[in-house]
Scaffold this active site. Structure first.
Site, PDB file in Angstrom:
ATOM      1  N   HIS A   1       0.808  -1.221   0.000  1.00 16.03           N
ATOM      2  CA  HIS A   1       0.000   0.000   0.000  1.00 16.03           C
ATOM      3  C   HIS A   1       0.839   1.267   0.000  1.00 16.03           C
ATOM      4  O   HIS A   1       0.320   2.354  -0.229  1.00 16.03           O
ATOM      5  CB  HIS A   1      -0.938  -0.001   1.213  1.00 16.03           C
ATOM      6  CG  HIS A   1      -2.040  -1.014   1.093  1.00 16.03           C
ATOM      7  ND1 HIS A   1      -3.320  -0.692   0.714  1.00 16.03           N
ATOM      8  CD2 HIS A   1      -2.044  -2.355   1.276  1.00 16.03           C
ATOM      9  CE1 HIS A   1      -4.066  -1.786   0.672  1.00 16.03           C
ATOM     10  NE2 HIS A   1      -3.316  -2.812   1.015  1.00 16.03           N
TER      11      HIS A   1
ATOM     12  N   ASP B   1       3.436   9.547  -0.786  1.00 12.71           N
ATOM     13  CA  ASP B   1       2.252   8.775  -0.406  1.00 12.71           C
ATOM     14  C   ASP B   1       2.046   7.672  -1.438  1.00 12.71           C
ATOM     15  O   ASP B   1       2.119   7.944  -2.646  1.00 12.71           O
ATOM     16  CB  ASP B   1       1.031   9.711  -0.399  1.00 12.71           C
ATOM     17  CG  ASP B   1       0.036   9.379   0.698  1.00 12.71           C
ATOM     18  OD1 ASP B   1      -0.009   8.210   1.107  1.00 12.71           O
ATOM     19  OD2 ASP B   1      -0.700  10.291   1.125  1.00 12.71           O
TER      20      ASP B   1
HETATM   21  P1  ADQ Z   1      -3.099   6.228   4.733  1.00 13.45           P
HETATM   22  O1  ADQ Z   1      -1.687   6.674   4.882  1.00 13.45           O
HETATM   23  O2  ADQ Z   1      -3.861   6.062   5.983  1.00 13.45           O
HETATM   24  O3  ADQ Z   1      -3.195   4.892   3.867  1.00 13.45           O
HETATM   25  P2  ADQ Z   1      -5.028   7.573   2.819  1.00 13.45           P
HETATM   26  O4  ADQ Z   1      -4.932   6.854   1.541  1.00 13.45           O
HETATM   27  O5  ADQ Z   1      -5.184   9.047   2.631  1.00 13.45           O
HETATM   28  O6  ADQ Z   1      -3.780   7.381   3.778  1.00 13.45           O
HETATM   29  O7  ADQ Z   1      -6.274   7.000   3.575  1.00 13.45           O
HETATM   30  C1  ADQ Z   1      -6.703   7.559   4.754  1.00 13.45           C
HETATM   31  C2  ADQ Z   1      -8.153   7.135   5.019  1.00 13.45           C
HETATM   32  O8  ADQ Z   1      -8.452   7.510   6.353  1.00 13.45           O
HETATM   33  C3  ADQ Z   1      -9.131   7.845   4.105  1.00 13.45           C
HETATM   34  O9  ADQ Z   1     -10.153   6.961   3.739  1.00 13.45           O
HETATM   35  C4  ADQ Z   1      -9.657   8.980   4.994  1.00 13.45           C
HETATM   36  O10 ADQ Z   1     -10.989   9.332   4.749  1.00 13.45           O
HETATM   37  C5  ADQ Z   1      -9.545   8.399   6.382  1.00 13.45           C
HETATM   38  N1  ADQ Z   1      -9.289   9.503   7.310  1.00 13.45           N
HETATM   39  C6  ADQ Z   1      -8.214  10.300   7.383  1.00 13.45           C
HETATM   40  N2  ADQ Z   1      -8.396  11.247   8.340  1.00 13.45           N
HETATM   41  C7  ADQ Z   1      -9.609  11.034   8.857  1.00 13.45           C
HETATM   42  C8  ADQ Z   1     -10.392  11.681   9.865  1.00 13.45           C
HETATM   43  N3  ADQ Z   1      -9.958  12.750  10.533  1.00 13.45           N
HETATM   44  N4  ADQ Z   1     -11.586  11.170  10.150  1.00 13.45           N
HETATM   45  C9  ADQ Z   1     -12.028  10.094   9.493  1.00 13.45           C
HETATM   46  N5  ADQ Z   1     -11.371   9.459   8.528  1.00 13.45           N
HETATM   47  C10 ADQ Z   1     -10.174   9.923   8.221  1.00 13.45           C
HETATM   48  C11 ADQ Z   1      -2.264   3.962   3.305  1.00 13.45           C
HETATM   49  C12 ADQ Z   1      -1.222   4.580   2.368  1.00 13.45           C
HETATM   50  C13 ADQ Z   1      -1.897   5.383   1.278  1.00 13.45           C
HETATM   51  C14 ADQ Z   1      -2.907   4.504   0.518  1.00 13.45           C
HETATM   52  C15 ADQ Z   1      -3.819   3.768   1.485  1.00 13.45           C
HETATM   53  C16 ADQ Z   1      -4.672   2.708   0.773  1.00 13.45           C
HETATM   54  O11 ADQ Z   1      -0.317   5.402   3.102  1.00 13.45           O
HETATM   55  O12 ADQ Z   1      -0.941   5.923   0.367  1.00 13.45           O
HETATM   56  O13 ADQ Z   1      -3.691   5.321  -0.326  1.00 13.45           O
HETATM   57  O14 ADQ Z   1      -3.077   3.076   2.498  1.00 13.45           O
HETATM   58  O15 ADQ Z   1      -3.901   1.823   0.037  1.00 13.45           O
END
Ligand code: ADQ
Length: 467
Positions: free
Chosen positions: A158, A366
């Site tokens: 990921h 990311d």
């Molecule tokens: P993350 O680093 O956690 O994921 P991201 O892809 O942005 O990053 O996903 C975060 C998730 O958490 C999103 O669905 C978002 O809505 C939720 N989230 C964030 N802040 C929140 C808040 N305050 N309240 C509720 N929900 C919140 C890792 C990798 C990424 C990759 C994903 C999936 O680092 O690059 O995209 O896995 O593979």
């Protein structure tokens, strides 16, 4: 039909049958796959115990069967807080300055992967498909092969795959990468990370990668490809129409009093570029004093990985920085940054995205970044907001119509905010249409289908003897 066995560090099945809970699209999508294949989701329960017993807690939740194990305190320290989050996470996000190399972490990582393999292997039938997730479990495939499994086993990363020149700073890097060769399919988020992996295979392992993604190393062949993950578009576009979302949208708009909201939503992590984002926003406030009171930045950043010291530091640093910017620029009736350290249910989040005419998503690195895609999905097609996106997010390769910035440059961030505020509606609509096509078409369901069918089509593996 084969069953699907999903293995990840943590297990989070949707809490309701419909799958519309507070969890992210990944949990919902994996749960849907598990239902389709009547499979099983295995991982750590999140609990710590005195001594590892291998006891499996089987549950049925939201139509999905989960199997979890508890880990010892030392396992959690060395494997999860240690090797996964203090060694691999920083290194794979190009932060070799933060990566800690400690033999204890390495042995804890190996031990937990062995414990996972010992525990899950008896639950796997010979024709099951096995899908392992993320950097916590890179050697798991090899451990399963060492226990005689001949199943098709796939791995999806990921997070980014780092350039070889960084990866070689990891002690025993070759052992770690070679363990990946036990899988039949290896998936990356983007072509860029795949390219770095290919480089490593050719330069460090003396292997070959064909045009069609077949890796050859010492008689072993593995299929590698990019499978960009998406959001659960259907679920998210429903979420934004719910009364909860509408109320959240109105609440934020009401409190904004005609000021335009610039939104950022991220886990509190150094890879997300929050300090750099605040500096870029500060640059905008300095350069455009006449526009100051027309906007404010809403940064939602729930803390994560609280047991790791670097995360404590970044939290303190951001508290201080946001306080300093607010102290310097605030007026009696206006505060430039609303900095909120909490998570919100998905429907509320969808409402906040809808209320914000600008999103500032500027990770330094990311794997993908799902927040950018969620923001696009939540917009009003008649009057969409502008996405400002870091060119270093995996999502930048798909969301080409975003306003792209270098997140290290405060001037670029400032200029992008200026351009977003001035952007005519026709241009906003044109850019949004370009992006929504990808968000809708390349969603999490398409991602899962692509990966699982590659795994189904993989030639059954030849068991590799452990080194
Ligand atoms: P993350 O680093 O956690 O994921 P991201 O892809 O942005 O990053 O996903 C975060 C998730 O958490 C999103 O669905 C978002 O809505 C939720 N989230 C964030 N802040 C929140 C808040 N305050 N309240 C509720 N929900 C919140 C890792 C990798 C990424 C990759 C994903 C999936 O680092 O690059 O995209 O896995 O593979």
């Amino acid at each position: 039909m084969s069953r699907l066995i999903v293995i990840s560090n943590r297990v989070s099945p949707p809490r309701t049958e419909s799958g519309a809970g507070a969890q992210g699209g990944l949990a919902v999508a994996l749960a849907a796959a598990l239902k389709e294949y009547s499979g099983l989701w295995f991982g750590w329960s999140g609990n710590k115990i005195e001594e590892f017993t291998g006891h499996i807690d089987m549950q049925r939740a939201g139509g999905v069967t989960t199997a979890t194990v508890d880990l010892e305190e030392q396992d959690v320290d060395e494997y999860y807080n240690g090797y996964a989050n203090r060694t691999l996470w920083p290194l794979f996000h190009y932060r070799i300055d933060l990566a800690e190399y400690d033999r204890g972490f390495g042995s804890g990582y190996k031990r937990v992967n062995e414990r996972f393999a010992d525990t899950v292997a008896p639950l796997i039938d010979p024709d099951d498909l096995v899908w392992v997730h993320d950097y916590h479990l890179i050697p798991l495939g090899q451990e399963l092969r060492a226990r005689g499994l001949k199943n098709r086993i796939g791995f999806f990363l990921h997070i980014p795959w780092p350039p070889s020149r960084l990866l070689v700073s990891l002690p025993n890097h070759q052992e770690l990468v070679e363990s990946l060769l036990a899988y039949d399919v290896i998936g990356f988020q983007t072509e860029e990370w795949l390219e770095s992996f290919r480089h490593y295979v050719e330069r460090e392992l003396d292997g070959r990668v064909d045009e069609d993604g077949t890796v050859h190393v010492r008689g072993r062949t593995v299929h590698v490809a990019a499978y960009p993950i998406g959001i659960d578009y259907a679920e998210f576009s429903e979420a934004v129409e719910t009364p909860v979302a509408k109320e959240a949208c109105e609440r934020l708009r009401g409190s904004a009093e005609r000021k335009r909201v610039v939104i950022g939503v991220d886990r509190l992590d150094y890879s997300k570029g929050l300090a750099e984002r605040f500096h870029g926003y500060q640059r905008f406030l300095e350069k455009h004093p006449e526009q100051r009171s027309e906007i404010f930045l809403l940064q939602i950043a729930p803390p994560s990985r609280g047991e790791v010291a670097t995360y404590e530091e970044i939290r303190e640093n951001l508290d201080e920085l946001s306080g300093r910017i607010n102290g310097e620029f605030a007026e009696v009736d206006w505060v430039p940054i609303r900095y909120v350290n909490q998570g919100y249910p998905r429907e509320e989040l969808a409402g906040f995205y809808r209320a914000a005419p600008i999103a500032l998503i500027t990770p330094l690195r990311d794997g993908m970044n799902l927040v950018a895609k969620e923001y696009v999905a939540a917009q009003d097609p008649e009057d969409p907001g502008v996405l400002i996106l870091s060119r270093f997010a995996g999502a930048a390769l798909q969301l080409k119509d975003a306003l792209m910035v270098n997140p290290y440059s405060p001037d670029e961030i400032s200029d992008a905010i200026f351009a977003a505020l001035a952007m005519p509606k026709e241009e906003r609509i044109r850019r949004w249409r370009g992006m929504i096509e990808s968000v809708r078409g390349e969603d999490v369901v398409a991602w899962r289908h692509a990966f699982v069918s590659a795994l189904e089509n993989a030639k059954p593996a030849v068991a590799v003897e452990p080194a």
